[in-house]
Write a protein that holds these residues in place. Structure first.
Motif, PDB file in Angstrom:
ATOM      1  N   VAL A 268       4.258   3.739 -17.202  1.00 41.60           N
ATOM      2  CA  VAL A 268       4.365   2.732 -18.256  1.00 41.60           C
ATOM      3  C   VAL A 268       3.944   1.381 -17.662  1.00 41.60           C
ATOM      4  N   GLY A 269       2.838   1.387 -16.936  1.00 44.09           N
ATOM      5  CA  GLY A 269       2.304   0.156 -16.381  1.00 44.09           C
ATOM      6  C   GLY A 269       3.011  -0.344 -15.145  1.00 44.09           C
ATOM      7  N   CYS A 270       3.795   0.500 -14.484  1.00 36.13           N
ATOM      8  CA  CYS A 270       4.579  -0.008 -13.349  1.00 36.13           C
ATOM      9  C   CYS A 270       3.678  -0.464 -12.194  1.00 36.13           C
ATOM     10  N   THR A 271       2.507   0.139 -12.008  1.00 41.09           N
ATOM     11  CA  THR A 271       1.603  -0.293 -10.938  1.00 41.09           C
ATOM     12  C   THR A 271       1.166  -1.734 -11.159  1.00 41.09           C
ATOM     13  N   ILE A 272       0.737  -2.043 -12.369  1.00 42.41           N
ATOM     14  CA  ILE A 272       0.283  -3.400 -12.690  1.00 42.41           C
ATOM     15  C   ILE A 272       1.436  -4.393 -12.557  1.00 42.41           C
ATOM     16  N   PHE A 273       2.614  -4.028 -13.048  1.00 42.14           N
ATOM     17  CA  PHE A 273       3.763  -4.920 -12.930  1.00 42.14           C
ATOM     18  C   PHE A 273       4.117  -5.166 -11.468  1.00 42.14           C
ATOM     19  N   LYS A 274       4.110  -4.115 -10.654  1.00 44.45           N
ATOM     20  CA  LYS A 274       4.421  -4.287  -9.234  1.00 44.45           C
ATOM     21  C   LYS A 274       3.388  -5.185  -8.560  1.00 44.45           C
ATOM     22  N   GLN A 275       2.108  -5.008  -8.905  1.00 42.04           N
ATOM     23  CA  GLN A 275       1.077  -5.889  -8.351  1.00 42.04           C
ATOM     24  C   GLN A 275       1.311  -7.333  -8.792  1.00 42.04           C
ATOM     25  N   LEU A 276       1.637  -7.520 -10.065  1.00 41.66           N
ATOM     26  CA  LEU A 276       1.927  -8.858 -10.573  1.00 41.66           C
ATOM     27  C   LEU A 276       3.093  -9.491  -9.814  1.00 41.66           C
ATOM     28  N   PHE A 277       4.173  -8.755  -9.633  1.00 41.13           N
ATOM     29  CA  PHE A 277       5.341  -9.281  -8.946  1.00 41.13           C
ATOM     30  C   PHE A 277       5.028  -9.589  -7.479  1.00 41.13           C
ATOM     31  N   ARG A 278       4.221  -8.745  -6.842  1.00 39.75           N
ATOM     32  CA  ARG A 278       3.827  -9.005  -5.455  1.00 39.75           C
ATOM     33  C   ARG A 278       2.971 -10.268  -5.386  1.00 39.75           C
ATOM     34  N   ARG A 279       2.112 -10.459  -6.370  1.00 38.41           N
ATOM     35  CA  ARG A 279       1.288 -11.674  -6.423  1.00 38.41           C
ATOM     36  C   ARG A 279       2.168 -12.908  -6.657  1.00 38.41           C
ATOM     37  N   MET A 280       3.126 -12.799  -7.568  1.00 43.02           N
ATOM     38  CA  MET A 280       4.043 -13.908  -7.841  1.00 43.02           C
ATOM     39  C   MET A 280       4.821 -14.311  -6.591  1.00 43.02           C
TER      40      MET A 280
ATOM     41  N   ALA B 133      -0.163 -11.606   0.402  1.00 40.23           N
ATOM     42  CA  ALA B 133      -1.609 -11.728   0.591  1.00 40.23           C
ATOM     43  C   ALA B 133      -2.351 -10.475   0.128  1.00 40.23           C
ATOM     44  N   ASN B 134      -1.744  -9.323   0.301  1.00 38.44           N
ATOM     45  CA  ASN B 134      -2.393  -8.054  -0.029  1.00 38.44           C
ATOM     46  C   ASN B 134      -1.851  -7.483  -1.341  1.00 38.44           C
ATOM     47  N   TRP B 135      -1.634  -8.307  -2.322  1.00 35.99           N
ATOM     48  CA  TRP B 135      -1.004  -7.883  -3.575  1.00 35.99           C
ATOM     49  C   TRP B 135      -1.822  -6.860  -4.339  1.00 35.99           C
ATOM     50  N   ARG B 136      -3.137  -6.791  -4.095  1.00 32.49           N
ATOM     51  CA  ARG B 136      -3.993  -5.839  -4.832  1.00 32.49           C
ATOM     52  C   ARG B 136      -3.852  -4.401  -4.334  1.00 32.49           C
ATOM     53  N   LEU B 137      -3.313  -4.215  -3.145  1.00 35.09           N
ATOM     54  CA  LEU B 137      -3.157  -2.857  -2.611  1.00 35.09           C
ATOM     55  C   LEU B 137      -2.178  -2.058  -3.467  1.00 35.09           C
ATOM     56  N   ASP B 138      -2.249  -0.742  -3.344  1.00 37.54           N
ATOM     57  CA  ASP B 138      -1.351   0.129  -4.093  1.00 37.54           C
ATOM     58  C   ASP B 138       0.094  -0.236  -3.770  1.00 37.54           C
ATOM     59  N   PRO B 139       0.819  -0.770  -4.751  1.00 35.81           N
ATOM     60  CA  PRO B 139       2.166  -1.282  -4.478  1.00 35.81           C
ATOM     61  C   PRO B 139       3.233  -0.202  -4.299  1.00 35.81           C
ATOM     62  N   HIS B 140       2.913   1.031  -4.626  1.00 37.88           N
ATOM     63  CA  HIS B 140       3.927   2.087  -4.578  1.00 37.88           C
ATOM     64  C   HIS B 140       4.382   2.411  -3.162  1.00 37.88           C
ATOM     65  N   TYR B 141       3.555   2.104  -2.190  1.00 38.32           N
ATOM     66  CA  TYR B 141       3.885   2.466  -0.815  1.00 38.32           C
ATOM     67  C   TYR B 141       4.146   1.241   0.055  1.00 38.32           C
TER      68      TYR B 141
END
Length: 106
Positions: free
Chosen positions: A48-60, A64-72
């Motif tokens: 349900v979009g959790c990858t995009i949300f995790k990337q957004l939160f990492r960016r917020m 520096a590497n917020w675009r990487l796969d946030p699941h790991y």
């Protein structure tokens, strides 16, 4: 069936966390991300979009590497990083925002 009662408050909290889906249960993908700076608790659901949300939160948070796969990455705080009384405060206080997105599977 017999059950073992916890002998200490720490054991009691540990047992309750294993049973509580909000606290993350035993599945590392389930749970709620905490952004203290924004007083936000975001509970996510896979697919349900959790990858995009995790990337957004990492960016917020200025990763520096917020675009990487946030699941790991494991660098976002979740409710499991806090003690039970702090979690109760986050989940009940009007000062905190709690959010979740879900989808209709039709």
């Amino acid at each position: 069936p017999t059950t073992t009662k916890p002998t200490t408050k720490k054991e009691e909290i540990s047992i309750s966390r294993r049973k509580d889906a909000v606290m993350g249960g035993n599945n590392w993908q389930m749970g709620c991300i905490v952004l203290e700076q924004y007083k936000l608790v975001f509970c996510f659901i896979p697919k349900v979009g959790c990858t995009i949300f995790k990337q957004l939160f990492r960016r917020m948070e200025g990763k520096a590497n917020w675009r990487l796969d946030p699941h790991y990455m494991g660098d976002l705080k979740t409710l499991r990083n806090y003690n039970a009384s702090t979690v109760v405060e986050m989940m009940t206080s009007p000062d905190w925002t709690r959010a979740i997105f879900f989808r209709d599977p039709k």
